[in-house]
Enzyme design. Structure first.
Site, mmCIF file in Angstrom:
data_model
loop_
_atom_site.group_PDB
_atom_site.id
_atom_site.type_symbol
_atom_site.label_atom_id
_atom_site.label_comp_id
_atom_site.label_asym_id
_atom_site.label_seq_id
_atom_site.Cartn_x
_atom_site.Cartn_y
_atom_site.Cartn_z
ATOM 1 N N ARG A 1 11.320 5.039 11.559
ATOM 2 C CA ARG A 1 10.791 6.291 11.020
ATOM 3 C C ARG A 1 9.497 6.621 11.761
ATOM 4 N NH1 ARG A 1 6.962 7.059 6.253
ATOM 5 N NH2 ARG A 1 7.083 9.284 5.861
ATOM 6 N N HIS B 1 3.332 14.525 9.215
ATOM 7 C CA HIS B 1 2.581 13.381 8.699
ATOM 8 C C HIS B 1 1.101 13.662 8.978
ATOM 9 C CE1 HIS B 1 3.100 8.897 7.526
ATOM 10 N NE2 HIS B 1 1.800 9.162 7.449
ATOM 11 N N GLU C 1 4.176 12.537 2.049
ATOM 12 C CA GLU C 1 3.117 12.473 1.035
ATOM 13 C C GLU C 1 2.326 13.766 0.883
ATOM 14 O OE1 GLU C 1 0.631 9.029 1.521
ATOM 15 O OE2 GLU C 1 2.302 7.640 1.357
ATOM 16 N N TYR D 1 2.738 1.373 -2.648
ATOM 17 C CA TYR D 1 1.797 0.295 -2.301
ATOM 18 C C TYR D 1 1.301 -0.440 -3.535
ATOM 19 C CZ TYR D 1 1.960 2.136 2.372
ATOM 20 O OH TYR D 1 2.422 2.526 3.609
ATOM 21 N N GLU E 1 7.959 3.620 2.909
ATOM 22 C CA GLU E 1 6.771 2.844 3.291
ATOM 23 C C GLU E 1 6.513 1.812 2.215
ATOM 24 O OE1 GLU E 1 3.133 5.011 4.127
ATOM 25 O OE2 GLU E 1 4.218 6.508 5.303
HETATM 26 C C1 FCB Z 1 0.259 6.037 3.399
HETATM 27 C C2 FCB Z 1 0.415 6.836 4.672
HETATM 28 C C3 FCB Z 1 0.516 6.018 5.918
HETATM 29 C C4 FCB Z 1 -0.395 4.803 5.884
HETATM 30 C C5 FCB Z 1 -0.267 4.061 4.577
HETATM 31 C C6 FCB Z 1 -1.119 2.822 4.483
HETATM 32 O O1 FCB Z 1 -0.369 6.824 2.441
HETATM 33 O O2 FCB Z 1 1.578 7.653 4.586
HETATM 34 O O3 FCB Z 1 0.259 6.856 7.007
HETATM 35 O O4 FCB Z 1 -1.673 5.158 6.173
HETATM 36 O O5 FCB Z 1 -0.542 4.896 3.512
#
Ligand code: FCB
Length: 474
Positions: free
Chosen positions: A85, A129, A174, A311, A375
């Site tokens: 990606r 992005h 995002e 995350y 991600e």
């Molecule tokens: C996300 C982003 C990516 C990276 C991660 C740690 O918010 O999409 O670009 O910075 O965090």
């Protein structure tokens, strides 16, 4: 997902055809900021502004991927990635954000896609992005409607060029971050600080998504995805015990923040309506005049997948009287609380069970789309020692989250794939190069790449389509 001692060891096997890969983004890795006719983006301007990015770092050179993409694709092949990606830098394609395409810019992505296909790796292209052409920002950026239309034009250019070889298209990465950190608290480019601007930006990002999705579909795109940063919203007590019932006030805070973070984007995109909480936040911050009749029908363009960037959970409780956080218009009376959990180098709490909860909920709330973890990963202070990087913390993070992803599938979530953030250490936005998220270590002085232990482990996960965890691993 609670891990009991009975489960101290086990094997997880993922469904057939599960997609395994890694992700990056243009501004974070490409460098070559002034080459090939690329125009300036808001991140060039922002990172050149003293005090905005840690240590004054910029993406001017980054991982020099623009020149080293062949070697980087060779690394991906070595890892056995099935999917990669990446994002396209809009200012490489249209240096001022509108008008004819720049052939040198198109040529770069053309070569990258060919190189990936040659290596047996499926390209997943993200159109936005965060590197908006600076000229468009000068004309109002995402706070004006025209930017949404420019975005759809750019999507058309990209599909015309790559559509014969690329089937997986993502409109936005995002939009919450782009709108609320870019225009709300100003921590990201373009660094504006206005709740009204942030809410307008969020809407115009969604409008751009809908227009671009329609354009891509009309041109024959096979799969269209919107990628959101989502997270389960929990009270502090729920971080370690999901069954704790919140007080009525805490439950209201949780529900409101879930609406602002996730439903603000997925309800319009997948159901053609805004949550009440968002409309009321807009009502209190400059109004809703920017949401015009017919917009939500456009935003509600059919898509196939939602990409989830996860995350850590979002932890909140009720705090009567507290003003809204600058990144969260509508969050009056809510406290963003710390989580009782170990943290990564970013200070982000490590809560793998949050991923299974999130995926199960999204699958339940939005049953018509498939999900992909686009991600997931962690920053740690990695060091190269004798040619190795023993990043046990990252390996454990990935293992925990993959178990959680697997648990979500078992519980019924329609999860199609998992992409690690990130392939390479890179420019981590306002945190600069200090924060390393890569499976592959990058020495920025020499551009040397070193596979970390987590990369070697991930390679075996991909080739086995699963893994055995716990002590006494074979
Ligand atoms: C996300 C982003 C990516 C990276 C991660 C740690 O918010 O999409 O670009 O910075 O965090």
């Amino acid at each position: 997902m609670t891990i009991t001692t009975m489960e101290a060891r086990g094997t997880v096997v993922f469904p057939e055809n599960f997609v395994w890969g890694a992700a990056t983004a243009s501004y974070q890795i490409e460098g070559a900021a002034k080459e090939g006719g690329r125009g300036p983006s808001i991140w060039d301007t922002f990172s050149a502004t003293p005090g905005k990015v840690r240590d004054g770092d910029t993406g001017e050179v980054a991982c020099d991927h623009y020149h080293r993409y062949r070697d980087d694709v060779a690394l991906m092949r070595e890892l056995g990635l099935g999917a990669y990606r990446f994002s396209v830098a809009w200012p490489r394609i249209q240096p001022t954000g509108s008008g004819p395409a720049n052939s040198a810019g198109l040529g770069f992505y053309d070569r990258l896609v060919d190189e990936l296909l040659e290596a047996g790796i499926t390209p997943y292209v993200t159109l936005y992005h965060w590197d908006l052409p600076q000229t468009l920002e000068d004309l109002g950026g995402w706070t004006v409607r025209d930017t949404s239309h420019r975005f759809a034009d750019y999507a058309a250019i990209m599909h015309d060029r790559l559509g014969d070889r690329v089937s997986h298209w993502t409109t936005l990465n995002e939009p919450w971050v782009a709108a609320f950190l870019g225009y709300g608290n100003g921590v990201h480019a373009p660094g504006r600080t206005s709740a009204h601007d942030a809410l307008r930006a969020a809407h115009h990002l969604l409008l751009g998504h809908g227009l671009a999705a329609r354009t891509l579909r009309a041109k024959g795109a096979e799969e269209i995805m919107l990628v959101v940063n989502s997270a389960p919203v929990l009270t502090p007590a729920q971080v370690n015990d999901p069954d704790v019932a919140p007080s009525a006030a805490d439950a209201e805070a949780v529900q409101r923040i879930h609406a602002l973070l996730t439903r603000q984007f997925l309800d319009p995109a997948l159901a053609g309506r805004y949550p009440e909480e968002v409309l009321s936040a807009a009502g209190r911050n400059g109004g809703t005049a920017h949401i015009r009749d017919g917009d939500l029908e456009i935003v509600n363009a059919p898509i196939d997948l939602v990409g989830v960037n996860y995350y850590n959970p979002c932890v909140v409780d009720a705090a009567p009287g507290l003003p809204a956080d600058a990144a969260w218009p509508g969050s009056e009376g809510v406290r963003f609380a710390p989580a009782d959990a170990p943290v990564t180098a970013m200070g982000w709490p490590i809560v793998p069970s949050g991923l299974s909860r999130l995926l199960v909920r999204l699958s339940r709330d939005y049953p018509r789309v498939g999900l992909m973890v686009t991600e997931n990963g962690a920053a740690f202070d990695d060091v190269v020692e004798h040619g190795r990087v023993h990043d046990d913390g990252r390996l454990a993070y990935l293992e925990g989250h993959l178990r959680a992803a697997h648990a979500a599938i078992t519980a019924g979530a329609d999860l199609r794939g998992y992409l690690v953030w990130s392939l390479l250490d890179n420019f981590e936005w306002a945190e600069g190069y200090r924060r390393r998220f890569g499976l592959v270590h990058v020495d920025y002085a020499t551009q040397a790449r070193t596979l970390k232990d987590s990369a070697l482990w991930y390679r075996s996960v991909i080739s086995d389509n699963g893994f055995t965890w716990g002590p006494n691993k074979p």
